[in-house]
Design an enzyme around this catalytic site. Structure first.
Site: not given
Length: 497
Positions: A36, A136
């Protein structure tokens, strides 16, 4: 003389205007996993390189007792435009179950996030006013903090647009009466707006199908419906049906999306990866498009029974290969897989395998994946179908043999093979369970078929991937769709100040 004066005067005025330009600060909160972090921070770098009015502050959360992201964060070019703040590390309460780890960690970090952002707002004159949060896809609870500071929140979605559409659609189903994971398991397939074909139930992520993870999924996918927009690491030329579904389908059209990918870091420094120079030197000696690369991501690993089948498939196929083979972490443990000592490899693989294949291949540990995929000798990629890996493979024009393991990888593999025709199948329904067990052992014959198919130099899949590779390189340039979406996003952010 007067012309020169007027020219100087115009230039001087322009300089003053540039100095007076309004700035805007964007706070990024990435998920603390390398897969990520890399794409999120590549997006941060792209944002500030496209518009020098933007300032990005990244608030780094760390999992307790892990350091897998440190090397990447340390390599970032810190400047006035990009600022990193490491939030204090937090110990989780003992016996926190796997489904709750992230929510417990994020809730504990909220006070630190608020304090860090408050400190930034006190320096507004120097760095520009706070304009937006970018959080995120797994950190959507931080949208609450953005609301406290009265700024919009955008989600950074590290998978594809079709996958995003699936999450939202299934969450909507779960919100209805008497519909849950049990009902899903009684179906064979599911019509999803972001997919052109019906999706087989066995291609859905485990967290949609497992009753134990149902509350996690509802919380996670519900969070995806809360932002002011979603930035996606994909591009319209790749996922045209999925992108259009967000403009045409009534359940999706209210949520603005910005597909601004592919966001990659092909030049990530690999000096600290043991043996990386040896791998590249070996590849330099191989014919073009002749080597198959087997790699299953930062968390991919297999048990001995499956490793034996992979080894037999490689040897029976007779192809040149690089195999990144990792040692599983202890069951239920958080750390990522590790590399095998050589002695362990010798006993783990079929007797004599390393000697018999020494001339045509290498069994290695952690590898510089992008650097290997970029090499002219690589002809095919046996992959777990993590989204970053798919984007890298397309960018470098290497077809994938799909072998998903967990998370959303099954749906990525289905999209790649069945929707986009950019990959071949090894085992689309293979699944590693949350406790580390797998649902079956893929046979050597099946793996060998996939290896031979992905290396087919005249196959339609290779041709499709080469064409999409060209599009992936053009989309971020002026005139490309990702370039345009990024312009729209920057306009949106700047309009907040």
């Amino acid at each position: 003389m007067s012309k020169n004066n007027s020219k100087y005067s115009t230039s001087h005025t322009h300089t003053e205007e540039v100095l007076k330009m309004k700035k805007a600060r964007v706070v990024f909160i990435p998920f603390p996993a390398i897969s990520h972090l890399v794409s999120t921070l590549e997006f941060a770098k792209l944002l500030i390189s496209r518009d020098n009015r933007l300032r990005v502050t990244v608030l780094v959360i760390k999992f307790p007792n892990t350091s897998e992201a440190d090397v990447y964060i340390d390599s970032l070019p810190i400047s006035d435009s990009l600022h990193i703040i490491n939030l204090p590390e937090i110990s989780l309460p003992p016996n926190t179950d796997r489904a709750s780890v992230m929510s417990v960690l994020l809730e504990a970090q909220k006070p630190h996030v608020k304090q860090a952002v408050f400190n930034l707002t006190a320096q507004e004159e120097q760095h520009g006013p706070l304009a937006a949060f970018v959080v995120d896809m797994l950190c959507t609870t931080m949208i609450d903090v953005a609301k406290e500071f009265s700024v919009p929140a955008l989600i950074f979605f590290t998978s594809g647009v079709a996958s995003l559409g699936l999450m939202l659609h299934v969450h909507t189903l779960f919100e209805g009466d008497n519909f849950d994971s049990t009902q899903l398991l009684h179906k064979n397939e599911l019509a999803v707006p972001s997919f052109a074909n019906s999706v087989p139930i066995n291609s859905l992520p485990s967290f949609m199908l497992d009753k134990e993870w149902e509350s996690f999924f509802k919380r996670y996918a519900g969070g995806l419906k809360k932002p002011n927009g979603i930035i996606v690491n994909s591009f319209e030329e790749l996922e045209s049906h999925a992108v259009q579904s967000f403009f045409s389908h009534p359940d999706l059209a209210a949520l603005p999306i910005y597909p601004v990918g592919p966001l990659l870091n092909p030049d990530l420094k690999t000096d600290k990866i043991v043996g990386s120079h040896d791998i590249i030197r070996w590849l330099d000696d191989q014919p073009p498009s002749s080597v198959v690369f087997l790699c299953f991501g930062s968390r991919g690993s297999f048990y001995e029974d499956q490793i034996q089948e992979i080894a037999h498939a490689i040897e029976n196929s007779g192809v040149r290969f690089i195999w990144s083979l990792r040692k599983p972490s202890p069951k239920g443990a958080m750390p990522a897989p590790s590399d095998y000592p050589l002695l362990d490899l010798v006993s783990l693989l079929p007797e004599g395998f390393l000697d018999r294949t020494a001339e045509i291949g290498k069994v290695v540990g952690w590898t510089p994946q992008a650097q290997i995929l970029a090499h002219h000798a690589i002809g095919g990629f046996v992959s777990h179908c993590g989204w970053n890996s798919i984007l890298e493979s397309i960018y470098f024009g290497v077809p994938i043999a799909a072998w998903p393991l967990f998370a959303e990888q099954q749906i990525n593999a289905f999209e790649l093979v069945c929707e986009l025709k950019l990959g071949v199948e090894i085992a689309l329904d293979y699944r590693v369970k949350f406790n580390g067990d797998h649902n079956y052992v893929v046979t050597a014959e099946k793996i060998e078929r996939g290896i031979k198919s992905v290396l087919d130099k005249n196959g339609a899949v290779r041709k499709n991937v080469k064409e999409m590779s060209k599009k992936s390189k053009k989309t971020l340039l002026e005139g490309g769709s990702s370039y345009s979406y990024l312009s729209n996003l920057i306009d949106y952010i700047m309009n907040q100040v």
